[in-house]
Design an enzyme around this catalytic site. Structure first.
Site, mmCIF file in Angstrom:
data_model
loop_
_atom_site.group_PDB
_atom_site.id
_atom_site.type_symbol
_atom_site.label_atom_id
_atom_site.label_comp_id
_atom_site.label_asym_id
_atom_site.label_seq_id
_atom_site.Cartn_x
_atom_site.Cartn_y
_atom_site.Cartn_z
ATOM 1 N N SER A 151 29.261 -14.151 27.573
ATOM 2 C CA SER A 151 28.156 -13.240 27.879
ATOM 3 C C SER A 151 28.659 -12.248 28.915
ATOM 4 O O SER A 151 29.703 -12.463 29.555
ATOM 5 C CB SER A 151 26.977 -14.045 28.453
ATOM 6 O OG SER A 151 26.042 -13.221 29.122
ATOM 7 N N TYR A 164 23.510 -20.403 34.263
ATOM 8 C CA TYR A 164 23.992 -19.749 33.041
ATOM 9 C C TYR A 164 25.252 -18.939 33.335
ATOM 10 O O TYR A 164 26.241 -18.990 32.597
ATOM 11 C CB TYR A 164 22.879 -18.854 32.504
ATOM 12 C CG TYR A 164 23.186 -18.128 31.217
ATOM 13 C CD1 TYR A 164 23.010 -18.751 29.986
ATOM 14 C CD2 TYR A 164 23.621 -16.797 31.226
ATOM 15 C CE1 TYR A 164 23.265 -18.074 28.800
ATOM 16 C CE2 TYR A 164 23.887 -16.124 30.047
ATOM 17 C CZ TYR A 164 23.702 -16.774 28.838
ATOM 18 O OH TYR A 164 23.965 -16.095 27.658
#
Length: 272
Positions: A151, A164
């Site tokens: 990401s 995350y």
């Protein structure tokens, strides 16, 4: 991709489904793995067995073969067994798209231990388990490629998702180490780093409210107006196929000497 086989985790929908379909459209057979159920600490709607069957139908409609398995990437033994069985049925394994992942939110100092641990277990350890299960099959074929889905959070810090961000940064470290360890076997390892992608993981009240805390139930359009500020290009998010196309390139012979690379597919978000 003719005669090749790709393993895709998180294949029931979103980026994983797009990867399975794009590889199939280019001639690959597919091993499609997904939990197809809820994960504790995650409030976004989970994929379902019906979602995975939709993926299977889309692949079969291209004329390619597909083997599906409902497996939790946190269960290394079950995952390895499923990959071995599918590779045996399809004649081997050439590529890996390690895409299964979850999302949740919370300030770094307010996250509870279980939320933190579950995030790392799925988004980092699950990627390692996937690579570990697949690597012997790629080595047996004489080479191949792994594409780990990270990401923009693997390349920069994001507020409200420290767990995350930590997991996605960990994926980059795993990718770089695997690239070195597997290079003698002609297995290339790279990662892709999307900005927001138009999937169920962002199109929900939890994520929308993070971008529009002034609204109780932001609409898609209200969310888009806020999300566009993340990117250099004037778009709020990219499509799953954009990430799938990047993975397809990294797996292809055109990328035969590309390894240990973190490739943003981010509309300029990381450089903004």
């Amino acid at each position: 991709m003719n005669g090749r086989v790709v393993l895709v985790t998180g294949a029931a929908r979103g980026i994983g489904r797009a990867q399975a379909l794009r590889f199939a459209q280019e001639g690959a057979d597919v091993v499609a793995v997904d939990l197809c159920g809820p994960v504790g600490t995650v409030v976004t709607p989970p994929a379902s067995p019906e979602d995975l069957e939709v993926t299977a139908k889309l692949v079969r409609d291209t004329g390619r073969r597909i083997v599906t398995a409902q497996v939790d990437v946190r269960d290394g033994t079950a995952l390895a067994d499923a990959v071995t069985a599918a590779a045996g049925e399809l004649g081997g394994l050439d590529f890996v798209c390690a895409t299964a992942g979850i999302t949740s939110s919370g300030a770094a100092l307010e996250l509870d231990t279980q939320t933190w641990q579950t995030m790392l277990d799925v988004n980092l350890t699950g990627v390692w388990q996937t690579c570990k299960a697949a690597a012997p099959h790629l080595i047996e074929r004489g080479g191949g490629a792994m594409i780990l889905t990270s990401s923009i959070a693997g390349l920069r810090g994001l507020v409200g998702v420290a767990h995350y961000t930590a997991a996605k940064h960990g994926v980059v470290g795993l990718m770089r180490s695997l690239a070195k360890e597997l290079a003698p076997h002609r297995v290339r390892v790279n990662s892709v780093h999307p900005t927001n992608v138009d999937t169920d993981m962002i199109q929900n009240d939890m994520v929308r409210r993070a971008f529009r805390p002034d609204l109780e139930h932001p609409t898609r359009e209200e969310f888009a107006a806020a999300a566009v500020t993340m990117n250099m290009l004037p778009i709020p998010w990219i499509e799953p196929v954009d990430v799938a196309n990047a993975a397809l390139f990294l797996a292809s012979d055109e990328a035969r000497y590309i390894t240990a690379v973190a490739l943003p597919v981010d509309a300029g978000s990381v450089s903004r």
